[in-house]
Each structure stands twice: as structure tokens, then as C-alpha cells.
Enzyme design. Sequence first.
Site, mmCIF file in Angstrom:
data_model
loop_
_atom_site.group_PDB
_atom_site.id
_atom_site.type_symbol
_atom_site.label_atom_id
_atom_site.label_comp_id
_atom_site.label_asym_id
_atom_site.label_seq_id
_atom_site.Cartn_x
_atom_site.Cartn_y
_atom_site.Cartn_z
ATOM 1 N N HIS A 1 12.709 -58.361 105.535
ATOM 2 C CA HIS A 1 12.845 -57.415 104.426
ATOM 3 C C HIS A 1 11.877 -57.824 103.332
ATOM 4 C CE1 HIS A 1 17.145 -56.624 105.991
ATOM 5 N NE2 HIS A 1 16.324 -55.672 106.410
ATOM 6 N N THR A 2 12.111 -57.286 102.132
ATOM 7 C CA THR A 2 11.221 -57.607 101.010
ATOM 8 C C THR A 2 11.119 -59.124 100.809
ATOM 9 O OG1 THR A 2 12.142 -55.644 100.022
ATOM 10 C CG2 THR A 2 10.749 -57.010 98.632
ATOM 11 N N GLN A 3 9.889 -59.619 100.760
ATOM 12 C CA GLN A 3 9.688 -61.048 100.551
ATOM 13 C C GLN A 3 9.166 -61.334 99.146
ATOM 14 O OE1 GLN A 3 9.917 -63.569 103.245
ATOM 15 N NE2 GLN A 3 11.121 -61.873 104.059
ATOM 16 N N GLN A 4 8.623 -60.334 98.509
ATOM 17 C CA GLN A 4 8.031 -60.532 97.193
ATOM 18 C C GLN A 4 7.913 -59.190 96.495
ATOM 19 O OE1 GLN A 4 3.955 -61.731 97.708
ATOM 20 N NE2 GLN A 4 3.562 -60.154 99.220
#
Lengths: 290, 259, 265
Positions: free
Chosen positions: C33-36
Amino acid sequence: MTSIGTGYDLLNSIFSPDGRNFQVEYAVKAVENGGTSIGIRAKDGVVLAVEKIIGSKLLKPGANKRIATVDEHAGVVYSGMVPDGRHFVDRARDEAQSWRQTLKTPIPTSELASRMGSYLQAYTMYGSVRPFGITAIVGGVDGSGDEVIDGVVGSGPSTGAGGKVDGKHGGPFLYVIEPSGQYWGYYGAATGKGRQAAKAELEKLDLAAGNITLEQAVKEAAKIIYNAHKDNKDKDFELEMSWISGVDGPTGGRHMEVPQELKEEAERLARAEDESDDEEDEKKDEKMEE
Amino acid sequence: MFRNNYDNDAVTFSPQGRIFQIEYSEEAVKQGSVVVGIASKKHVVLCAIKRNAEELSSYQKKLFAIDEHCGIAIAGLTSDARVLSNFMKQQALGHRLTYGRAMPVASLVDEIGTKAQINTQMYGKRPYGVGLLVAGVDEDGTHLFEFKPSGMTEELVGCAIGARSQMARTYLEKNIDAFADASKEELIKHGLQALHETLVQDKELTIDNTAVGVTGFKEGSKNKAEPFKLYEAAEVKQWLDAISESKEGNEGEGMDVDE
Amino acid sequence: MDHRPQAWGRPRDDVYGAYDHSFMNTNSHPNQHTQQPLVTGTSVLAVKYKDGVVIAADNLGSYGSFARFTDVKRLHTFQDTSVVGFSGDISDMQYITRHLHQKSIEESYASSSANKKSRLSAANLHTYLSKMLYRRRSKMDPLWNHMLVVGFDDDEKPFVGSADLLGTTFTAPTLATGIGSMLAQPLLRTYAGTDEEAAERTKEEAIKVIQECMKVLFYRDARSQETYSLAVVSREGVEMKTSEKLENMSWAFADRIKGYGTQTV
């Protein structure tokens, strides 16, 4: 009624030999007993009004609202079975919400009417459900300008955006949706018990010419409801009214209750008219007697 | 077997546009013992007559707390009421968890209205056989709602449902002007008086068959709810005594007492 | 030529070698999923004063160190009673504001009368948002924001609450997100360290300390910008200004700073 006893009227979704769906026709009967609802499409907005019959002295005055907000810019009023009306409103809100989710813009009133028309139609198609016992009046004012989408992020080009078509956009709209799922656009609409009288009054206004302002329409709506109530005089009623103007109008493009002051003024005028009518009637009666 | 062809299920309209199954379900409410609700500006009370199946059995509960700020009274099929009250408890608790506030009473009532309406529009389902009085407080003030099997919900200042409840409603209509500014004690007494009106000959309100529920705003507070409190058995004695005294005191003042 | 339907649309085995089925097999690599965050907004500041709250955030959307969008409005009004200020990912901010807009429409179902104020207080909104953030972080798919929710609580007292991407929440008389929590928060505490002190401050004092802090942040925060939004939430409603400019800045100190970058002296 010829339908009774033939058996063709015992199940929704079946045709009689002469091509009628009796269950839908019976649903219409449920509407015809309900309190009168009307809608007026004025040149700069929409007014919705309903005659709420006070069935009991114990009801809390002003508490039981019958006109519902579907989205910021759209409202619904209905005559007939109130729980069915609530179901209708719930679905309309879902439709408006899903439109917003996919397109990031308010649902056009025509589209809302179309989707709700389809929804009611589906309830005439199956033996496992029954049609809605309501006729709904859907009003809305579609935006004429650009909507801000997701706040303002970056300015973008100041001109020539996204192939906008010249000409008139948006404006007030009014639709009536029947238990069959049929719907039409109207300038002035009425349903429920006093619809005949109300329609006669609406026709006098020449709404199609587009001369009536929103504020006038509010006053006319009150008069029409008071007038339509005449045939039902033994019962008390409460008037409920809502309106929607354009973005630059008094409600800022939102569906709202008509403000107390304006409503009281409209009711005062409606009552005054009512009384003068009564006097005229009495005079006529006297003449007749002579 | 049936009264007519149109009353087999809830998905058939009669030629007059009526749905008999819904009307019959509302008859089930009239079979239940009577409950009364009254709202003032500061409090809402629910009063109920409880029935026991036989001499040695316990009395069926009629009043239930839903949340701190809200309670219900039931008339009709108790088991249907349990479905609805469990649902209401879940909704109210869920609302508290997500928003950190008490659920507005009107939204709670709308939820059960919507739920009940679905049962009146689908084949194979039946309407609920129970009526509710929902009492509660929120930022908008005190509220009393009536819920019917049709899914109809209405807000009232006073209401009575169940067997012979018409007598109670007549009493409420007569005294309606006294409710808005009544104290908690006065409201309870009005509720019990209304209950008393519904009694058949040689029946009396006793500490065993009477229950009272109250919610309202805390003294001197505009928006803090006084938790819904149930009074049963010995706790209701004071009020029962008070109304029987006042009855002896002014006989025939709008109250025909069977004695 | 392989004519089996299974082979349709695939590279020919005889030319490219056997097809690598692990490409479609989701078990062969972790689900990501979103990492940053990508486009980001920097600090948000908020302080209570006796009749309400003042909140501010600049109008910059940074793409890494690149000042990508210069007029991003990061303060959002909710029903004219509360304001939410967002730092962190801008697209997640848009998602949340869209969601909040829908919430406010739902609130209007209950009452459409013009004279009725929202019944969802800032404190309620703060609870709601923190649950939403916590739920997402528990799915290991966080909404990459740290936000301040300001307005009033259920007792109609000024309210400032913080909620972040981990679902952490707290309230205080003054709050700042991001680098502002290090550079501005100490200054804000000199303005009001407790609710009692905040209850003695005026709107003007509150605006002034916010302006001072925005200046300090612009001097030191490399992801900040000169134009900013400032909102005052009072019992009368929300007063939103979206194109404020920092005034009386002086960069005279800059050439005296040593020890950074390529300077050798």
C-alpha cells in the site's frame, strides 16, 4: 371495479388480459388519499409544499418533517404512504451520493428523476415486491457555473478549460414520479388528495411563461395548499414548505426550509384569500337563495 | 380461511390502496399491554403496565434502556421488540464510538423506521408485530417518538399504545397543556394517571405491574443527559400512593375512576 | 505454433522462453500500500483564544523538495462551524475533504432549516476523523496526513485537536503539526501554555502569534511558502482568508549564517 375477483389483481407484475397492472393502479389509490403535495418551478428556483394533516392533537407541532433534502441542491416531497416515502428518500440520497462519488459533481435533477423512475419501475416488475404507494415530486436547481472540485489545487489555465459548451446551463427543474415509475418534468405539479383543485390553481399561474419569481411562488404555494385543503376542512393541517434558489439567490443554491418570516407572511396572505373567498361564496349563496 | 383475497401478504394492495397485512400487524400492537409516554421540556417519561402469564410467573418487562440518553417502551410481540431494541443499542453504541456523542434520537428512530418499511414491501417477510415509544434527549431537547409496524414514526408530546390505550390518549389530550413545563414528578404522575384510565374494572396499578422509565436533562444543564433510569417494584410506590391520594382528594375531576 | 486457448495473447514460449506465471501470483511478493506521501503540505498551526480558535497553514504543495503547487488551500471549513487543517499528502487530503463534504450533506438531511447550526461539533469531527485514520493504519494503508481540527466542543468551549496517520490523538490550547511542532510550538506555548491562559487571550493576540510563527517557519522550513491561509473560528462562524502574505520579513541575518552547504569560510 371490474378488476376485482378476476384474480389478475392479486399479484404485482402480472398483466390482465386487457394489458393493465392492477397492483400499480391500486398503489395509485394509496397516493390519492394522502395529504396534498405541490411543487412550483419558478424562473429562479423551485418551491415544494405539503399539506400535513394533523391526525392527533398529541403530535408535536412542527416536528414531523415531510419534505426531505436529497442533496445540497435537491429536495423531495411526496403524497401517499409515508414509510414508502422515506424509503424513496433514502434511495434518492444514495443515488445522489454515488453520483458525487464517481463524477465529483452534484447530480443533475433530471438524472435524479430518471434514476428514481427506474427504481420505482423495478418495484412493478416482480411478484416478490409491491409498488411504492407514493407519488414523489422532485425539485432541484442545477448549478450554472463551474464547481470547485476537491478544493483548489493549482490554478490551471485561466481560459478555455475542458470543452465547455456555450449557452445556458443548469437552472430550476421539477419532476413528478408515479408508482409505475413513469416521470415527467413539470412547471407546476400537484399530487395527493387535493390535486385537482391544486392543479387548477397552478394552471392559472402561467408558469411556463417564466414570469413568477421564487418569492411569489412561495406565496402562491401557500395559497394553493390552503385552497386544496378546503375540501378537507374538518381536519387540521400544518403547512410545510421548502425552496431552492440559484447560487446567487436567497438559499445560495441549497435546498432549505422556507424561512419562518416568509412562511408566516405567505400563510397570512393565504388565510386572507381564504376568508375573502368564503365571503364571496356566502354572497353567491345569498343570491342563489334570492 | 382469509377475510379476503388481498390480505395474504404484505406485498398486495387492496383495490382501495390498503395493505391489510400492515393493518393486521398494527392489531398485534393493540394486543399488548398499555404503555404511555410524555415529554416535557426537561424530561421524558415512559410508564407501562406489565402482565404476568399466570399467578406464579414473573411479569414481562415493558421498558428497556437503549443508551444513556434513550429508552423504549414496547407493546406487541416482545420477541420482535428484542430484535429492534438490539438493533437500536448497536446503532446508538456505534454512533458513540465513531463520533464521541450520543446519537440524535430522530436518527435512531429513522433507522428502525427504514428497517421496518423493508418488511412491508417484500414477499416472504412480515411486518414487525410491535409498536414502540422511544424516549430520549439530545442537543435539540427532549423527544418522544412513536414507532409503528408500518415503519411510520412520529414525534409527539404524549402518546399511548397497547390495549385500551385510547382511554390513556384521551387523558393525555385533556391534559396536554400541562406537560411542557411539568416537573419530573408531575410528568410521572400524569403518566400513571393515563395508565390508570385504561384499567378494566377491579384492576389496579400495583408495585408489581407498574414500571416507570425516565430520561431528561441534568438539573441546570442544557445538554447533559440524565441517564435513562428504570423504576420498578418498591421504587414506584411513592407515585402510586400519590395518585391514589389525589384521586380520593378530587373525585370526578376529569377522571372517572372505577372503584 | 501453440494454438491452445491458454496460450492466447501470451509471448510465444519458443521465442521468449516459458511464461513466468509468478508474475500474476500475488503470493509471490508482498501486497504493498502507500509507502510514502507524494505531494505534501507542511505545518499547520492552531491556537485557542477566549472566543474561539485561530488556525493557519501556507498554500504550498511540495513534490519532494520541488515547490510544485503554490496555491493549495489546506484549510477546509466544515459546515461553517469547524475548520480542518491538513499537513501531509495532498491527494489524501482531497479524499478526506470529499468525504467530509458528503458527511456535511448527510448532516443537512436531519434539518434543512437555515437558522440551524451544525450539530456535529469540532470535537465530534475530531473523533470521527481519528477513527477513520486509525482504521486505515490498521489496514496498513494509512491516509498520510496529520491534521488539526478546530472549532468548539460539546460544551461550546474552543477546541483544538490533532489527529495523525497513526490514529494518535490529543488536544491542547495550542498545536502545530510537522516541523511546526518543533519550531512553532515552543513559541505558541509562551502565548498560552494552559487553557486558562488561552481564555485570557484576544483574537488579535492569537492572530499575531500565529503570524509570528508563520514567519519563523518560513525562515527555517525549506518546504514552506510566503502566502498562506488563516481562519478564525468563532461562535459567529468561520472567517476564512486564503491569500495572506507574510509581512516585515528580513533576510538580513542570512549572510551571517555559517556552516551550511558549500560555504568554506
